[in-house]
Motif scaffolding. Structure first.
Motif, PDB file in Angstrom:
ATOM      1  N   ALA A 718     -33.416  -1.678  -9.407  1.00  0.00           N
ATOM      2  CA  ALA A 718     -34.200  -0.650  -8.705  1.00  0.00           C
ATOM      3  C   ALA A 718     -35.056  -1.267  -7.609  1.00  0.00           C
ATOM      4  O   ALA A 718     -35.291  -0.666  -6.564  1.00  0.00           O
ATOM      5  CB  ALA A 718     -35.079   0.085  -9.702  1.00  0.00           C
ATOM      6  N   ASP A 723     -33.321   1.950  -0.680  1.00  0.00           N
ATOM      7  CA  ASP A 723     -33.959   3.247  -0.487  1.00  0.00           C
ATOM      8  C   ASP A 723     -35.170   3.426  -1.408  1.00  0.00           C
ATOM      9  O   ASP A 723     -35.619   4.504  -1.671  1.00  0.00           O
ATOM     10  CB  ASP A 723     -32.950   4.385  -0.688  1.00  0.00           C
ATOM     11  N   THR A 724     -35.680   2.327  -1.927  1.00  0.00           N
ATOM     12  CA  THR A 724     -36.894   2.451  -2.722  1.00  0.00           C
ATOM     13  C   THR A 724     -38.027   1.707  -2.037  1.00  0.00           C
ATOM     14  O   THR A 724     -37.796   0.863  -1.173  1.00  0.00           O
ATOM     15  CB  THR A 724     -36.720   1.872  -4.141  1.00  0.00           C
ATOM     16  N   SER A 740     -42.154   1.602  -8.456  1.00  0.00           N
ATOM     17  CA  SER A 740     -40.960   1.704  -7.648  1.00  0.00           C
ATOM     18  C   SER A 740     -40.630   3.186  -7.453  1.00  0.00           C
ATOM     19  O   SER A 740     -40.563   3.925  -8.428  1.00  0.00           O
ATOM     20  CB  SER A 740     -39.825   0.983  -8.371  1.00  0.00           C
ATOM     21  N   ARG A 742     -38.528   6.321  -4.852  1.00  0.00           N
ATOM     22  CA  ARG A 742     -37.524   6.591  -3.832  1.00  0.00           C
ATOM     23  C   ARG A 742     -38.220   6.893  -2.498  1.00  0.00           C
ATOM     24  O   ARG A 742     -39.239   7.573  -2.470  1.00  0.00           O
ATOM     25  CB  ARG A 742     -36.693   7.783  -4.274  1.00  0.00           C
ATOM     26  N   LYS A 743     -37.661   6.383  -1.421  1.00  0.00           N
ATOM     27  CA  LYS A 743     -38.253   6.610  -0.105  1.00  0.00           C
ATOM     28  C   LYS A 743     -38.231   8.106   0.237  1.00  0.00           C
ATOM     29  O   LYS A 743     -37.293   8.800  -0.107  1.00  0.00           O
ATOM     30  CB  LYS A 743     -37.473   5.838   0.951  1.00  0.00           C
ATOM     31  N   ILE A 745     -40.253  10.524  -0.758  1.00  0.00           N
ATOM     32  CA  ILE A 745     -40.715  11.507  -1.738  1.00  0.00           C
ATOM     33  C   ILE A 745     -41.967  12.227  -1.231  1.00  0.00           C
ATOM     34  O   ILE A 745     -42.763  11.668  -0.470  1.00  0.00           O
ATOM     35  CB  ILE A 745     -41.021  10.876  -3.133  1.00  0.00           C
ATOM     36  N   ASN A 777     -44.390   6.991   1.851  1.00  0.00           N
ATOM     37  CA  ASN A 777     -43.711   5.696   1.707  1.00  0.00           C
ATOM     38  C   ASN A 777     -44.663   4.511   1.568  1.00  0.00           C
ATOM     39  O   ASN A 777     -44.265   3.373   1.789  1.00  0.00           O
ATOM     40  CB  ASN A 777     -42.760   5.431   2.879  1.00  0.00           C
TER      41      ASN A 777
END
Ligand code: ANZ
Ligand code: ZN
Length: 785
Positions: A718, A723-724, A740, A742-743, A745, A777
């Protein structure tokens, strides 16, 4: 600040590892045995050279990596010190090889210590040790008794400089594999091992082996299986009795194009007729057209292949065409025939032939294990007698004789209790050139009573090929282990064999493809069939390392470009040299050694040192938090990426790219003000390559156990995914956690994530949140009362 002094730390750690028996596995109790073998060196005159070090380091890195994966790694070392190579050197300097061996041994082991490999020193062995060659002789006797050793007068390869016979595998382009001198053919009576009995199995098993592809291909080609047809050609010789010439062909479909027959110079018919010129009169009859064909003797027909005779088809075969043109033999351009039809019409029989020849194992030299057999005239008569009896009565075995004794009348194996047949220390050990070993003039050696009848007998005075010594050394290493209940008497009945064999990973030079690697497989099969070992393939996985070259040319004495590792180790340390060698190119590709580039690697290790020592100082003043500090977060992704890359690269032996990944990580750690934990992970990843500096810094950072038995770091997928991002969770502007996420959000999701996190929860719980600041982000900041 303390400076990086490799020579201060390296020898200290080497001593400590030996004292703590750090690299000795617990042989009987090991839960995950991993036999990490590398081809043992023959101690050359110059001592260990850079090429050896290259190979050993590459193998050691893999062993160290496996140890950190929790395996009980066994990485033995020894010396392949018998043989022509060592003897030639002893001759050159005029010293008995036994004395020279003692000197080389010391020197080699010292050098091998300095390169910092995780060798299990306790199990080291030397093939010239009587305790070792006693069992090489025992092995010879097993081969003899099983009918796999026989004596035969044959056309053999003779090295004009080493003054001894050589096996086919030791002749490279008509030159001696060891000294490069011309090899000629000689008729001599010699001992052979029937490796050809195993041709099909040796070939078939190749597909089951996880080996370097090029080595597998080389072995397949060397064994050279051919499915062909044997066709009979009657002779049309009116003056003499008619005979038949059998030819071997893989192209029976070309039968209509046959315009001549050719025999090998040693074909029985040639010998029988004696005079080559007489052959002008000899004609053979074409089995279909019934036309008469001329019969020739041709050098290009090999006596030892097929039937030693060929049908010449100039229209389809290059060599036949050349020969036909030279001798003005007509070329016949006839249509091809359906195969089946050709076989039927010629009455041919299908046959499989192999190019592999039997292994010629006797050597007319001094420095090797005497072949443990005795010849007795009286027993010869008795055996020949009983052979007749056996044939007469058709009984299978009525005597006590072994197959070897039956097939080689008069030859008797030295009883096991009388082994070893010691190699005497003699003054004149120079090869004689007469086809006899120097031992043939040592009466006290060859005179012996016959083990069977007690009469006067004579010992075999040839010694065995060095490749017999090295065919079983991987079994021998296991016999020298500690922590077994009772002393191992016979290395071949050692209970550890079952636990530790086959060798899990073997590394060595591709130049041994059809030499050592083929012989060792054959011997393992024979031992397996004899009920001695459970596996018939000795090496489950084999990888050939590349060659180290120097400024474009292969390192060799004759080119004068051999580099000795000692001076580099003394100047820059073994760690620098190890990392440098592995940084050159993928391990299986080899590399070009260049002086200047070594310094670049040395600077890299200096920076590693600085980073570690600084962290140690910081650790003493500031309390190191277990959580990642904000500045470290930038490093987290690259950290996990590097763990993944280094792990996968080591597995593939792509050490060079693993090292570049570590260089990139180092830069990130330097810039990011890394914490102690990250530095430790970095050290672990570097440990297989640079075992000393990493061990030193590991301890400086407060660790008590060796880094080399620490567990290999794991990566978090992860953390790597592009994309995190790390969502920083702040409470009143203070960072309390990093998650961690997800980008992209939304704030809502970020809030949920933060509230679900244990650490963050502690800070928010029962507090009144007045405001939430969200930076997409990046972070979420809870303002609480
Ligand atoms: C006729 C012919 C026609 C062949 C043609 C080839 C091509 P491999 O594949 O290596 O087994 N041969 C047989 N015995 C030989 C010997 N003792 N020394 C040298 N050459 C020998 O090769 C088999 C082929 O090599 C055989 O098939 C024979 O030539 C030759 F268009 O027969 B042939
Ligand atoms: Zn006898």
């Amino acid at each position: 600040m303390q400076k990086y002094h490799p020579h201060k730390i390296e020898v200290r750690w080497q001593k400590e590892w030996q004292r703590a028996r750090r690299y000795e596995p617990y042989f009987t109790k090991a839960k995950k045995p991993f036999y990490n073998l590398m081809m043992f060196p023959y101690p050359s005159a110059e001592g260990l050279h850079m090429g050896n070090m290259y190979a050993f380091t590459g193998s050691d890195i893999y062993g160290r990596f496996q140890r950190m994966q929790g395996y009980d790694v066994f990485e033995p070392i020894g010396l392949d010190g018998f043989g022509i190579h060592s003897e030639n050197y002893a001759l050159k300097i005029g010293m008995n090889p036994a004395r020279q061996a003692a000197i080389s041994e010391k020197r080699f082991y010292k050098q091998l210590e300095l390169i910092g490999n995780s060798f299990a020193w306790n199990e080291r062995l030397e093939t010239y040790d009587p305790a070792y060659y006693r069992w090489t002789q025992w092995l010879f006797i097993q081969m003899f008794k099983a009918g796999l050793a026989y004596r035969k007068k044959a056309e053999v390869n003779w090295c004009t400089s080493c003054l001894t016979v050589l096996a086919d595998e030791q002749v490279v382009g008509e030159k001696c594999e060891r000294c490069g001198s011309a090899v000629i053919q000689k008729q001599l009576e010699q001992w052979f091992f029937k490796i050809t009995d195993y041709a099909e199995r040796l070939l078939k098993n190749i597909d089951t082996l996880d080996w370097s592809e090029k080595v597998k291909v080389a072995q397949k080609n060397w064994i050279g299986k051919s499915e062909g047809v044997v066709i009979k050609f009657k002779t049309a010789d009116r003056a003499k009795t008619r005979t038949v010439i059998e030819v071997f062909t893989t192209r029976p479909d070309t039968i209509r194009g046959v315009s001549f027959i050719a025999l090998a110079p040693t074909h029985p018919l040639v010998k029988f007729r004696n005079l080559k010129s007489e052959f002008r009169n000899l004609k053979a009859v074409h089995p279909i057209t019934k036309k008469e064909l001329p019969v020739y003797v041709a050098d290009y027909v090999m006596s030892e292949y097929g039937t030693g005779a060929i049908m010449g088809v100039p229209a389809h075969d290059e060599r036949d065409r050349a020969f036909a043109e030279k001798h003005a033999i007509p070329r016949i351009d006839a249509p091809l025939m359906a195969m089946d039809e050709a076989i039927k019409k010629t009455g041919g029989r299908k046959e499989t032939r192999y190019h592999l020849r039997d292994w010629l194992v006797s050597r007319q030299r001094y420095w090797g294990p005497p072949i443990p057999l005795v010849f007795c005239e009286a027993c010869k008569i008795r055996v020949e007698d009983s052979r007749f009896k056996i044939q007469d009565s058709l009984c299978v075995r009525t005597t006590e004789l072994s197959i070897g004794e039956l097939e080689n009348p008069g030859w008797i194996a030295v009883p096991e209790k009388d082994l070893p047949v010691s190699l005497p220390i003699i003054k004149n050990f120079r090869p004689t050139g007469t086809g006899k070993s120097p031992l043939a003039s040592v009466k006290s050696f060859y005179e012996t009573p016959c083990p069977t009848c007690g009469g006067t007998a004579r010992r075999e005075t040839d010694v065995s090929d060095t490749f017999l010594d090295s065919s079983w050394y991987y079994i021998a290493y296991l016999a020298k282990t500690r922590n077994q209940k009772s002393e191992i008497k016979n290395p071949f009945t050692n209970p550890l064999i079952k636990k530790w064999l086959p060798v899990h990973r073997y590394i060595g030079g591709a130049e041994h493809s059809v030499l050592h690697l083929l012989y060792a497989r054959f011997v393992a099969m024979a031992l397996h069939d004899g009920g001695h070992i459970h596996c018939e393939e000795p090496f489950a996985k084999f990888r050939a390392h590349g060659l180290l070259i120097k400024e474009g040319a292969k390192m060799s004495k004759s080119k004068g470009n051999v580099v000795n590792p000692d001076e580099y180790i003394a100047r820059l340390g073994a760690d620098t040299l190890r990392v440098y060698l592995m940084f050159l190119a993928p391990f299986e590709a080899g590399g070009d050694f260049r002086d200047e580039a070594v310094l670049g690697v040395h600077r890299f290790l200096n920076r590693v040192w600085k980073l570690g020592i600084n962290a140690k100082r910081k650790a003493q003043s500031v309390k190191d938090t277990e959580r990642l500090a904000l500045s470290d977060l930038r490093c987290a992704r690259i950290m996990h990426q590097t763990i993944k890359k280094v792990t996968e690269d080591i597995e593939k032996l792509h050490y060079n790219t693993a090292i570049s990944a570590l260089m990139i990580l180092l830069r990130a750690l330097e810039e990011g003000g890394a914490g102690k934990n990250e530095i430790k992970i970095f050290l672990q990843l570097l440990a297989p390559f640079a075992p000393h500096i990493t061990e030193e810094l590991w301890h400086a950072l407060g660790e008590k156990k060796s880094i080399h038995v620490s567990l290999w770091p794991q990566w978090d997928a992860a953390q790597i995914a592009e994309d995190t991002f790390h969502l920083i969770v702040q409470i009143n502007g203070k960072t309390r956690a990093a998650l961690s996420a997800r980008k992209g959000i939304a704030q809502e999701t970020a809030e949920q994530l933060a509230r679900a996190d244990e650490t963050a929860q502690k800070w928010i719980k029962e507090k009144k949140i007045t405001r939430i600041i969200f930076v997409p982000n990046r972070l979420i900041n809870f303002i609480v009362e």
